[in-house]
Scaffold this active site. Sequence first.
Site, PDB file in Angstrom:
ATOM      1  N   ASP A  33      72.861  72.881  34.956  1.00 49.25           N
ATOM      2  CA  ASP A  33      72.386  72.378  33.665  1.00 49.25           C
ATOM      3  C   ASP A  33      72.655  73.417  32.579  1.00 49.25           C
ATOM      4  O   ASP A  33      72.452  74.614  32.765  1.00 49.25           O
ATOM      5  CB  ASP A  33      70.886  72.066  33.750  1.00 49.25           C
ATOM      6  CG  ASP A  33      70.418  71.164  32.614  1.00 49.25           C
ATOM      7  OD1 ASP A  33      70.066  69.998  32.885  1.00 49.25           O
ATOM      8  OD2 ASP A  33      70.401  71.624  31.447  1.00 49.25           O
ATOM      9  N   ILE A  34      73.077  72.958  31.422  1.00 50.43           N
ATOM     10  CA  ILE A  34      73.410  73.852  30.309  1.00 50.43           C
ATOM     11  C   ILE A  34      72.161  74.507  29.722  1.00 50.43           C
ATOM     12  O   ILE A  34      72.252  75.561  29.077  1.00 50.43           O
ATOM     13  CB  ILE A  34      74.184  73.066  29.222  1.00 50.43           C
ATOM     14  CG1 ILE A  34      75.024  73.992  28.355  1.00 50.43           C
ATOM     15  CG2 ILE A  34      73.248  72.202  28.383  1.00 50.43           C
ATOM     16  CD1 ILE A  34      76.009  73.258  27.462  1.00 50.43           C
ATOM     17  N   ASN A  88      64.774  61.271  35.246  1.00 50.49           N
ATOM     18  CA  ASN A  88      64.089  60.631  34.129  1.00 50.49           C
ATOM     19  C   ASN A  88      64.788  59.308  33.830  1.00 50.49           C
ATOM     20  O   ASN A  88      66.010  59.270  33.690  1.00 50.49           O
ATOM     21  CB  ASN A  88      64.122  61.548  32.906  1.00 50.49           C
ATOM     22  CG  ASN A  88      63.433  62.876  33.166  1.00 50.49           C
ATOM     23  OD1 ASN A  88      62.382  62.930  33.793  1.00 50.49           O
ATOM     24  ND2 ASN A  88      64.040  63.960  32.699  1.00 50.49           N
ATOM     25  N   GLY A  94      61.825  60.747  29.186  1.00 48.44           N
ATOM     26  CA  GLY A  94      62.513  62.009  28.944  1.00 48.44           C
ATOM     27  C   GLY A  94      64.006  61.973  29.190  1.00 48.44           C
ATOM     28  O   GLY A  94      64.657  63.026  29.165  1.00 48.44           O
ATOM     29  N   GLN A  95      64.579  60.793  29.425  1.00 44.45           N
ATOM     30  CA  GLN A  95      66.025  60.730  29.649  1.00 44.45           C
ATOM     31  C   GLN A  95      66.773  60.892  28.330  1.00 44.45           C
ATOM     32  O   GLN A  95      66.528  60.146  27.380  1.00 44.45           O
ATOM     33  CB  GLN A  95      66.413  59.388  30.304  1.00 44.45           C
ATOM     34  CG  GLN A  95      67.891  59.329  30.672  1.00 44.45           C
ATOM     35  CD  GLN A  95      68.276  58.023  31.373  1.00 44.45           C
ATOM     36  OE1 GLN A  95      67.509  57.063  31.408  1.00 44.45           O
ATOM     37  NE2 GLN A  95      69.473  57.998  31.921  1.00 44.45           N
ATOM     38  N   SER A  96      67.682  61.861  28.287  1.00 45.21           N
ATOM     39  CA  SER A  96      68.472  62.083  27.071  1.00 45.21           C
ATOM     40  C   SER A  96      69.949  61.759  27.261  1.00 45.21           C
ATOM     41  O   SER A  96      70.671  61.591  26.272  1.00 45.21           O
ATOM     42  CB  SER A  96      68.305  63.523  26.581  1.00 45.21           C
ATOM     43  OG  SER A  96      68.755  64.440  27.557  1.00 45.21           O
ATOM     44  N   HIS A 101      71.331  60.709  36.706  1.00 48.42           N
ATOM     45  CA  HIS A 101      71.444  62.091  37.171  1.00 48.42           C
ATOM     46  C   HIS A 101      70.138  62.529  37.799  1.00 48.42           C
ATOM     47  O   HIS A 101      69.066  62.081  37.405  1.00 48.42           O
ATOM     48  CB  HIS A 101      71.833  63.043  36.041  1.00 48.42           C
ATOM     49  CG  HIS A 101      70.984  62.934  34.809  1.00 48.42           C
ATOM     50  ND1 HIS A 101      71.152  61.927  33.889  1.00 48.42           N
ATOM     51  CD2 HIS A 101      69.969  63.702  34.340  1.00 48.42           C
ATOM     52  CE1 HIS A 101      70.271  62.079  32.907  1.00 48.42           C
ATOM     53  NE2 HIS A 101      69.540  63.147  33.160  1.00 48.42           N
ATOM     54  N   HIS A 103      67.983  65.899  38.554  1.00 51.56           N
ATOM     55  CA  HIS A 103      67.774  67.323  38.332  1.00 51.56           C
ATOM     56  C   HIS A 103      67.300  67.940  39.647  1.00 51.56           C
ATOM     57  O   HIS A 103      66.433  67.375  40.325  1.00 51.56           O
ATOM     58  CB  HIS A 103      66.650  67.552  37.317  1.00 51.56           C
ATOM     59  CG  HIS A 103      66.899  67.019  35.946  1.00 51.56           C
ATOM     60  ND1 HIS A 103      67.306  67.821  34.903  1.00 51.56           N
ATOM     61  CD2 HIS A 103      66.766  65.769  35.429  1.00 51.56           C
ATOM     62  CE1 HIS A 103      67.409  67.089  33.797  1.00 51.56           C
ATOM     63  NE2 HIS A 103      67.084  65.849  34.080  1.00 51.56           N
TER      64      HIS A 103
HETATM   65  P1  5GP Z   1      67.691  64.244  30.849  1.00 56.78           P
HETATM   66  O1  5GP Z   1      67.080  64.810  29.602  1.00 56.78           O
HETATM   67  O2  5GP Z   1      68.524  63.005  30.539  1.00 56.78           O
HETATM   68  O3  5GP Z   1      66.740  64.017  31.977  1.00 56.78           O
HETATM   69  O4  5GP Z   1      68.685  65.350  31.400  1.00 56.78           O
HETATM   70  C1  5GP Z   1      69.899  65.631  30.773  1.00 56.78           C
HETATM   71  C2  5GP Z   1      70.220  67.067  31.081  1.00 56.78           C
HETATM   72  O5  5GP Z   1      71.575  67.298  30.757  1.00 56.78           O
HETATM   73  C3  5GP Z   1      69.396  68.070  30.279  1.00 56.78           C
HETATM   74  O6  5GP Z   1      68.666  68.898  31.167  1.00 56.78           O
HETATM   75  C4  5GP Z   1      70.444  68.844  29.482  1.00 56.78           C
HETATM   76  O7  5GP Z   1      70.153  70.226  29.365  1.00 56.78           O
HETATM   77  C5  5GP Z   1      71.709  68.598  30.279  1.00 56.78           C
HETATM   78  N1  5GP Z   1      72.924  68.632  29.485  1.00 56.78           N
HETATM   79  C6  5GP Z   1      73.129  68.026  28.276  1.00 56.78           C
HETATM   80  N2  5GP Z   1      74.381  68.243  27.855  1.00 56.78           N
HETATM   81  C7  5GP Z   1      74.988  69.009  28.812  1.00 56.78           C
HETATM   82  C8  5GP Z   1      76.312  69.574  28.936  1.00 56.78           C
HETATM   83  O8  5GP Z   1      77.189  69.406  28.089  1.00 56.78           O
HETATM   84  N3  5GP Z   1      76.550  70.318  30.036  1.00 56.78           N
HETATM   85  C9  5GP Z   1      75.597  70.522  31.006  1.00 56.78           C
HETATM   86  N4  5GP Z   1      75.947  71.272  32.066  1.00 56.78           N
HETATM   87  N5  5GP Z   1      74.357  69.998  30.930  1.00 56.78           N
HETATM   88  C10 5GP Z   1      74.057  69.254  29.841  1.00 56.78           C
END
Ligand code: 5GP
Length: 115
Positions: A33-34, A88, A94-96, A101, A103
């Site tokens: 994760d970034i 999420n 909390g899904q962005s 995916h 975690h």
């Molecule tokens: P969500 O918020 O949908 O549950 O998780 C999305 C995840 O993707 C977040 O933890 C966010 O830090 C990660 N993420 C977003 N953009 C990138 C990217 O460009 N590269 C990587 N490696 N992770 C990303």
Amino acid sequence: MATQENCLFCSIIQGKIPANKVYEDEVCLAFYDIDPQAPTHFLVIPKTHIPSCAGVNPDNEGVVGHIFSVIARVAEGLGLHDFRVVSNCGVQAGQSVPHLHFHVLSGRDMTWPPG
Ligand code: 5GP
Ligand code: ZN
């Protein structure tokens, strides 16, 4: 492999956006994760575009079982004994990124319930 235009994680799968990969096969990709929320934090995604857990169905459910098998093997390979797997589903949860995916977080004490 069914990827989707304008999807961040589909772009990572296609190599258009770089990622620090942990594991890859024909079904899924794991990468760090970034914005890590734990000392070890990687994501595992299907190579086919599924929007979220709500998009899992009898036609693609095998992908999810495969991903959990991969999570177990990657965790073992990284020496992780205790870890949390989170997906999420939906903005309120909390899904962005709207590509399924999981975690995988490890390396610190964790609390329950999640925020
Ligand atoms: P969500 O918020 O949908 O549950 O998780 C999305 C995840 O993707 C977040 O933890 C966010 O830090 C990660 N993420 C977003 N953009 C990138 C990217 O460009 N590269 C990587 N490696 N992770 C990303
Ligand atoms: Zn996608």
